[in-house]
Design a protein around this motif. Structure first.
Motif, PDB file in Angstrom:
ATOM      1  N   PHE A 102     -11.118  15.768  11.087  1.00 21.19           N
ATOM      2  CA  PHE A 102     -10.234  16.637  10.309  1.00 21.19           C
ATOM      3  C   PHE A 102      -9.001  15.912   9.777  1.00 21.19           C
ATOM      4  O   PHE A 102      -8.332  16.398   8.883  1.00 21.19           O
ATOM      5  CB  PHE A 102      -9.784  17.836  11.162  1.00 21.19           C
ATOM      6  N   GLY A 103      -8.694  14.729  10.329  1.00 21.48           N
ATOM      7  CA  GLY A 103      -7.431  14.091   9.982  1.00 21.48           C
ATOM      8  C   GLY A 103      -7.523  12.875   9.089  1.00 21.48           C
ATOM      9  O   GLY A 103      -6.491  12.280   8.743  1.00 21.48           O
ATOM     10  N   ALA A 104      -8.734  12.507   8.679  1.00 24.63           N
ATOM     11  CA  ALA A 104      -8.894  11.269   7.909  1.00 24.63           C
ATOM     12  C   ALA A 104      -8.076  11.269   6.619  1.00 24.63           C
ATOM     13  O   ALA A 104      -7.499  10.253   6.237  1.00 24.63           O
ATOM     14  CB  ALA A 104     -10.370  11.044   7.600  1.00 24.63           C
ATOM     15  N   GLU A 105      -8.009  12.410   5.968  1.00 18.50           N
ATOM     16  CA  GLU A 105      -7.291  12.469   4.691  1.00 18.50           C
ATOM     17  C   GLU A 105      -5.774  12.496   4.862  1.00 18.50           C
ATOM     18  O   GLU A 105      -5.035  12.432   3.887  1.00 18.50           O
ATOM     19  CB  GLU A 105      -7.743  13.694   3.886  1.00 18.50           C
ATOM     20  N   TYR A 106      -5.290  12.561   6.117  1.00 12.85           N
ATOM     21  CA  TYR A 106      -3.853  12.619   6.364  1.00 12.85           C
ATOM     22  C   TYR A 106      -3.277  11.285   6.832  1.00 12.85           C
ATOM     23  O   TYR A 106      -2.148  11.236   7.305  1.00 12.85           O
ATOM     24  CB  TYR A 106      -3.539  13.705   7.399  1.00 12.85           C
TER      25      TYR A 106
END
Length: 198
Positions: A102-106
């Motif tokens: 869920f956090g790759a794009e952040y």
């Protein structure tokens, strides 16, 4: 006859018999700072050892020490240990969140991390000013920590990897000073005299 009871104010003195939480906080900060900055100096890669230390010693142990300082009415110690404990937890989160589904794009950019480090440097500078009324050891710890944050921030702002290497060696000195502070306070208390100066 006066039936009114004579009530006079009484003073209650509470003796604090709890131990000194500062050595635990200094140990959590010092050990973790040394290990991370050995990495920053280029001696080994960032790995789970540093992250584990960041969560448990740098993070949880320092926050625990900060809460104990609060109970001892030490605002400086409570603020320092709790804040830097939260720093370590947030730093590990910065590394780990982008590794999740869920956090790759952040993932944070170097510029974003530079701003993060710069704000921590400014906070540390103000904390250093507070140490001018405290012992020399804390002055060394907070002065070298201020320099460390500013070097790391500048390294991320400019992309200059040499600054990270220099910061690594400087950070080892900072962590070593905190580690020494832990040992000195514990040994001095056990011996009931100043064995190691602060």
């Amino acid at each position: 006859m006066n039936s009114t009871n004579d009530v006079s104010p009484k003073t209650i003195i509470i003796k604090d018999t709890t131990g000194n939480p500062a050595p635990l906080g200094l140990l959590g900060f010092g050990m973790t700072t040394i290990l991370l900055n050995i990495h920053n100096a280029g001696i080994y890669e960032l790995d789970s050892m540093i992250m584990g230390m960041g969560i448990f010693m740098g993070g949880i142990a320092q926050i625990f020490a900060g809460l104990q300082e609060w109970k001892k009415n030490n605002t400086f110690g409570a603020t320092a240990f709790t804040a830097y404990g939260a720093f370590w937890l947030s730093l590990v989160a910065l590394w780990l969140i982008p590794k999740t589904s869920f956090g790759a794009e952040y993932k944070s950019s170097e510029t974003a991390v530079a701003w993060y480090l710069l704000l921590w440097g400014i906070f540390t500078l103000f904390m250093f000013i507070g140490t001018l009324k405290l012992n020399r050891l804390l002055q060394v710890v907070f002065f070298t920590l201020t320099i460390l944050f500013f070097l790391l921030a500048l390294g991320d702002f400019t992309g200059n990897k040499s600054l990270h290497t220099i910061a690594g060696y400087e950070g080892i000195v900072c962590g070593g000073a905190a580690f020494y502070g832990c040992v000195a306070q514990v040994i001095n208390e056990v011996h009931g005299r100043k064995v190691f100066p602060l």
